[in-house]
Enzyme design. Structure first.
Site, PDB file in Angstrom:
ATOM      1  N   GLY A  12      43.337  31.312  44.890  1.00  0.00           N
ATOM      2  CA  GLY A  12      43.983  31.693  46.141  1.00  0.00           C
ATOM      3  C   GLY A  12      45.497  31.546  46.161  1.00  0.00           C
ATOM      4  O   GLY A  12      46.087  31.348  47.221  1.00  0.00           O
ATOM      5  N   LEU A  94      33.965  46.645  46.552  1.00  0.00           N
ATOM      6  CA  LEU A  94      33.338  46.857  47.867  1.00  0.00           C
ATOM      7  C   LEU A  94      32.588  48.184  47.873  1.00  0.00           C
ATOM      8  O   LEU A  94      33.017  49.156  47.242  1.00  0.00           O
ATOM      9  CB  LEU A  94      34.410  46.844  48.962  1.00  0.00           C
ATOM     10  CG  LEU A  94      35.155  45.509  49.122  1.00  0.00           C
ATOM     11  CD1 LEU A  94      36.336  45.664  50.080  1.00  0.00           C
ATOM     12  CD2 LEU A  94      34.205  44.410  49.611  1.00  0.00           C
ATOM     13  N   HIS A 110      46.690  44.161  42.284  1.00  0.00           N
ATOM     14  CA  HIS A 110      46.174  44.238  40.915  1.00  0.00           C
ATOM     15  C   HIS A 110      47.271  43.766  39.952  1.00  0.00           C
ATOM     16  O   HIS A 110      48.424  44.187  40.085  1.00  0.00           O
ATOM     17  CB  HIS A 110      45.739  45.669  40.579  1.00  0.00           C
ATOM     18  CG  HIS A 110      45.149  45.768  39.215  1.00  0.00           C
ATOM     19  ND1 HIS A 110      43.868  45.348  38.932  1.00  0.00           N
ATOM     20  CD2 HIS A 110      45.690  46.165  38.036  1.00  0.00           C
ATOM     21  CE1 HIS A 110      43.639  45.498  37.639  1.00  0.00           C
ATOM     22  NE2 HIS A 110      44.729  45.997  37.074  1.00  0.00           N
TER      23      HIS A 110
HETATM   24  C1  GAR Z   1      45.486  37.472  40.548  1.00  0.00           C
HETATM   25  O1  GAR Z   1      46.245  37.630  39.380  1.00  0.00           O
HETATM   26  C2  GAR Z   1      45.047  38.831  41.077  1.00  0.00           C
HETATM   27  O2  GAR Z   1      46.009  39.829  40.924  1.00  0.00           O
HETATM   28  C3  GAR Z   1      43.871  39.107  40.196  1.00  0.00           C
HETATM   29  O3  GAR Z   1      43.215  37.859  40.070  1.00  0.00           O
HETATM   30  C4  GAR Z   1      44.159  36.796  40.244  1.00  0.00           C
HETATM   31  C5  GAR Z   1      43.679  35.908  41.371  1.00  0.00           C
HETATM   32  O4  GAR Z   1      44.531  34.812  41.556  1.00  0.00           O
HETATM   33  N1  GAR Z   1      43.040  40.134  40.779  1.00  0.00           N
HETATM   34  C6  GAR Z   1      42.396  41.028  40.060  1.00  0.00           C
HETATM   35  O5  GAR Z   1      42.384  41.031  38.846  1.00  0.00           O
HETATM   36  C7  GAR Z   1      41.604  42.062  40.861  1.00  0.00           C
HETATM   37  N2  GAR Z   1      41.445  43.265  40.084  1.00  0.00           N
HETATM   38  P1  GAR Z   1      44.604  34.008  42.927  1.00  0.00           P
HETATM   39  O6  GAR Z   1      43.173  33.685  43.355  1.00  0.00           O
HETATM   40  O7  GAR Z   1      45.365  32.756  42.543  1.00  0.00           O
HETATM   41  O8  GAR Z   1      45.332  34.845  43.947  1.00  0.00           O
END
Ligand code: GAR
Length: 223
Positions: A12, A94, A110
């Site tokens: 998060g 989703l 992303h």
């Molecule tokens: C982040 O780097 C986000 O961009 C990626 O997962 C990580 C979550 O970190 N999302 C994806 O790859 C979705 N395709 P966080 O929970 O610390 O925000």
């Protein structure tokens, strides 16, 4: 105030960036109404609690398939009267009925420069592993609207980040978060809530910005 739900699955840090920007008045006209986690043990839930934002779990592991999981999320969003959904490290796709019902009202972050290193199966560290394997010199992050084609929705903001010779997937992930994701995601949410995004097919125009450079608060160093 746009009633906003932030959807999470893990640490998060992007949620935290939104919370911090909101506290500092950098996200205009936005009510952080709810945090919804697909994972009951996500640290993001504690971040929501510290910030005083109501948090809910829709546990992906308790649903027999994606359609039923997506339907449960849809129900929660409707109950809460959510107007904007932000996918901030949300690791699921989703379903079409939800995406249709929230057309141009779901923003995703992303961790690459779409259309590179994106699409089904590209999430989290895997994105950075692939960028390094490919020998790319730059990567970055993209904030975009969600459509039923994974990572193909209209692009709101992007920011490039250099790849360094001794990068590992972890160091690259961290630099992209710090220099790109945590800046452009709160900015995209604010632009949406201020009513400044005009969507014309694949093209998003930002009202009131004379140029990308001028709008690029995200290009400046953090304070
Ligand atoms: C982040 O780097 C986000 O961009 C990626 O997962 C990580 C979550 O970190 N999302 C994806 O790859 C979705 N395709 P966080 O929970 O610390 O925000």
């Amino acid at each position: 105030m746009v009633k906003t739900a932030v959807m999470v699955s893990g640490g998060g840090t992007n949620l935290q960036a939104i919370i911090d920007a909101h506290i500092f008045g950098e996200i205009k006209n936005c009510e952080l109404t709810a945090v919804i986690s697909s994972n009951p043990t996500a640290y993001a839930l504690s971040r929501a609690e510290y910030a005083g934002i109501p948090a809910y779990v829709v546990d992906a592991g308790r649903h027999p398939n994606g359609a039923s999981f997506s339907e449960a999320i849809h129900k929660k969003l409707s109950e809460l009267g959510i107007e904007l959904v932000v996918l901030a490290g949300f690791m699921h796709i989703l379903g079409p009925p939800l995406v249709r019902a929230y057309r141009n009202k779901i923003i995703n972050i992303h961790p690459s420069l779409i259309p590179a290193f994106c699409g089904a199966g590209y999430y989290g560290l895997r994105v950075h592993e692939e960028a390094l394997k490919f020998g790319a010199r730059v990567s970055g992050a993209t904030a975009h609207f969600v459509t039923n084609e994974v990572d193909e929705g209209p692009i709101i903001l992007q920011k490039a980040v250099d790849i360094l010779p001794d990068d590992t997937p972890f160091t690259l992930q961290r630099r992209i978060m710090e220099q790109a994701e945590w800046r452009i995601l709160p900015e995209a949410v604010s632009l949406y809530c201020e009513g400044r995004l005009e969507i014309d097919g694949k093209i998003v125009r930002i009202k009131g910005a004379r140029s990308d450079v001028e709008r690029g608060r995200s290009d400046s160093e953090p304070q």
